[in-house]
Enzyme design. Structure first.
Site, mmCIF file in Angstrom:
data_model
loop_
_atom_site.group_PDB
_atom_site.id
_atom_site.type_symbol
_atom_site.label_atom_id
_atom_site.label_comp_id
_atom_site.label_asym_id
_atom_site.label_seq_id
_atom_site.Cartn_x
_atom_site.Cartn_y
_atom_site.Cartn_z
ATOM 1 N NE ARG A 71 -3.297 -0.168 2.844
ATOM 2 C CZ ARG A 71 -2.876 -0.076 3.910
ATOM 3 N NH1 ARG A 71 -2.357 1.201 4.213
ATOM 4 N NH2 ARG A 71 -2.923 -1.105 4.952
ATOM 5 C CE1 TYR A 125 -17.554 9.264 -16.189
ATOM 6 C CE2 TYR A 125 -16.802 9.581 -14.058
ATOM 7 C CZ TYR A 125 -17.645 8.766 -15.028
ATOM 8 O OH TYR A 125 -17.806 7.556 -14.750
ATOM 9 C CG ASP A 190 -10.428 14.875 -16.018
ATOM 10 O OD1 ASP A 190 -9.998 14.386 -16.787
ATOM 11 O OD2 ASP A 190 -11.331 14.126 -15.305
ATOM 12 C CE LYS A 215 -13.307 6.545 -18.621
ATOM 13 N NZ LYS A 215 -13.447 7.735 -18.161
HETATM 14 C C1 LIG Z 1 -14.102 8.178 -16.737
HETATM 15 C C2 LIG Z 1 -13.916 9.636 -16.225
HETATM 16 C C3 LIG Z 1 -13.337 9.958 -15.091
HETATM 17 C C4 LIG Z 1 -13.784 8.733 -13.993
HETATM 18 O O1 LIG Z 1 -12.671 7.862 -13.971
HETATM 19 P P1 LIG Z 1 -12.607 6.208 -13.817
HETATM 20 O O2 LIG Z 1 -11.189 5.710 -13.913
HETATM 21 O O3 LIG Z 1 -13.978 5.668 -14.347
HETATM 22 O O4 LIG Z 1 -12.824 6.333 -12.257
HETATM 23 C C5 LIG Z 1 -12.784 11.180 -14.650
HETATM 24 N N1 LIG Z 1 -12.822 12.067 -15.586
HETATM 25 C C6 LIG Z 1 -13.282 11.887 -16.656
HETATM 26 C C7 LIG Z 1 -13.084 13.010 -18.067
HETATM 27 C C8 LIG Z 1 -13.775 10.588 -17.255
HETATM 28 O O5 LIG Z 1 -14.052 10.314 -18.442
#
Ligand SMILES: *Cc1c(COP(=O)(O)O)cnc(C)c1O
Length: 404
Positions: A71, A125, A190, A215
């Protein structure tokens, strides 16, 4: 571990993508990075371990040598962190089990200093919006537009948060101007949609860059993760929170994400070229009311249809009707039903997320095959009128499932 990296001879992104975080491999006699699955690490020297734990607890710095316990750190994940930091032009990066775990850690770092107020720009998101709006972590949010950020900042503001391009409208903000408006409050961008291939927010003044690594960084729809690229000080605070709250990335995921980074520039550029061509065709299609495509480019395309968006989703055959994005294959989804369902209808609409909006993540298929599928799905008759032929005995056959 990567001491022989020489920052004075900067290398291009494509080169970093395949070499960063792997500089020591040849010396180790390896080509592929090793996966370390250990949850614990043996040591006969308890005094030394105590000193190392004290050091981590007070500084949050990456441990020298074995991580004591999984961890605290992991050598495979550390390679991914090193590589992503290099691609984003940041000092360091800290990986988490998901994008939401990463955002949670950022909010906890700030809230633990008593800075519980967040200024945020919609759209975000759906789950990021929800986490802030519901105050699940004891934070409080003020929603504003980029021009209102400076006025929304209070003495207890710990973070300004934006997505650019934003999920799902692909709206962009001027990151440099916004960073200026934030003053001493850290700006989190982000960067999941643009990836460092198209945009490096740290160079424009953002202090924190967040990715859903699930992603584009992973890129194949088979690994979940999140990562924050930032300066050393913030990274140390994130490591302390990650240790205490436990949202660690599994080392196998760290391995897959590092591998994903090596093809990131090629994937993003190829999919973006296809997306740009689809945008050109959609823009003149009489069935399309509006196309959203950001100046920065990329492989995400959003569009509003005159017809029923549910029929388009039900009508695709090659394109996969699914949430998420950034995979090698093309995905399409209806944000008002899926990715942004958790955002209250009024908030969704005022953020520009129309009920007629579809969001498509363009993959690596041939553009003509994608267009053929999209154009037939756009012409699909309403789902309830599509019926199988009557059975020979005249009884009504069950209606043919329209989706897959
Ligand atoms: C999918 C997404 C998230 C969240 O990420 P996870 O890996 O699903 O927890 C945050 N920001 C954006 C822009 C996303 O597309």
């Amino acid at each position: 571990m990567y001491m022989d990296y020489d920052a004075s001879t900067p290398r291009a992104l494509a080169t970093e993508a395949v070499h960063a975080g792997r500089e020591d491999l040849a010396e180790l006699g390896l080509h592929a990075p090793p996966i370390d699955l250990s949850t614990t690490y043996p040591s006969y020297d308890t005094r030394a371990e105590a000193a190392r734990i004290d050091e981590f607890a007070t500084t949050g710095a990456r441990l020298d040598g074995p991580p004591v316990y999984a961890r605290l750190d992991n050598p495979t994940t550390a390679r991914f962190e090193t590589a992503l930091a290099r691609l984003e032009g940041a000092d360091d990066a800290v990986a988490f089990a998901s994008g939401m775990a990463a955002l949670t850690a950022v909010l906890l770092v700030r809230a633990s200093l008593g800075l519980r107020h967040v200024v945020a720009v919609r759209p975000l998101y759906g789950c990021s919006d929800h986490l802030l709006n519901a105050g699940l972590l004891g934070t409080e949010v003020t929603w504003t537009d980029p021009a209102g950020v400076a006025d929304a900042i209070r003495p207890d503001t710990g973070l300004v948060m934006v997505e650019s391009p934003a999920n799902p409208t692909l709206a962009e903000v001027d990151i440099r101007a916004l960073a200026h408006a934030c003053g001493s409050v850290p700006l989190l961008v982000d960067n999941t949609f643009a990836t460092p291939v198209l945009q490096r927010p740290v160079e424009e003044g953002a202090r924190i860059v967040l990715h859903s690594a699930t992603k584009y960084l992973g890129g194949h729809g088979d690994v979940m993760g999140g990562v924050v690229a930032c300066d050393d000080e913030f990274a140390r605070a994130l490591r302390q929170v990650r240790f205490a709250t436990g949202g660690v990335l599994h080392p196998l995921a760290g391995y897959l994400l590092l591998r994903g980074l090596s093809t990131l520039p090629v994937r993003v550029r190829a999919a973006s070229a296809t997306a740009a061509e689809l945008v050109r065709r959609l823009a003149t299609d009489p069935r399309i009311a509006r196309v959203h495509y950001p100046r920065v480019g990329g492989a995400m395309v959003s569009f509003e249809v005159y017809g029923d968006p549910h029929d388009v989703i039900a009508g695709v055959r090659l394109i996969t009707p699914a949430v998420s994005l950034g995979s090698v294959d093309t995905l399409i989804q209806h944000p008002a039903s899926i990715s942004h369902r958790i955002v209250a209808e009024g908030d969704r609409r005022s953020a520009g997320v129309s009920d007629r909006l579809l969001r498509m993540s363009v993959g690596l298929e041939d553009v003509e095959d994608l267009w053929r599928d999209l154009t037939q799905a756009l012409s699909a008759p309403p789902a309830e009128t599509v019926r199988a032929p009557r059975a020979a005995d005249g009884s009504a056959a069950p209606s043919r499932p329209v989706g897959r």
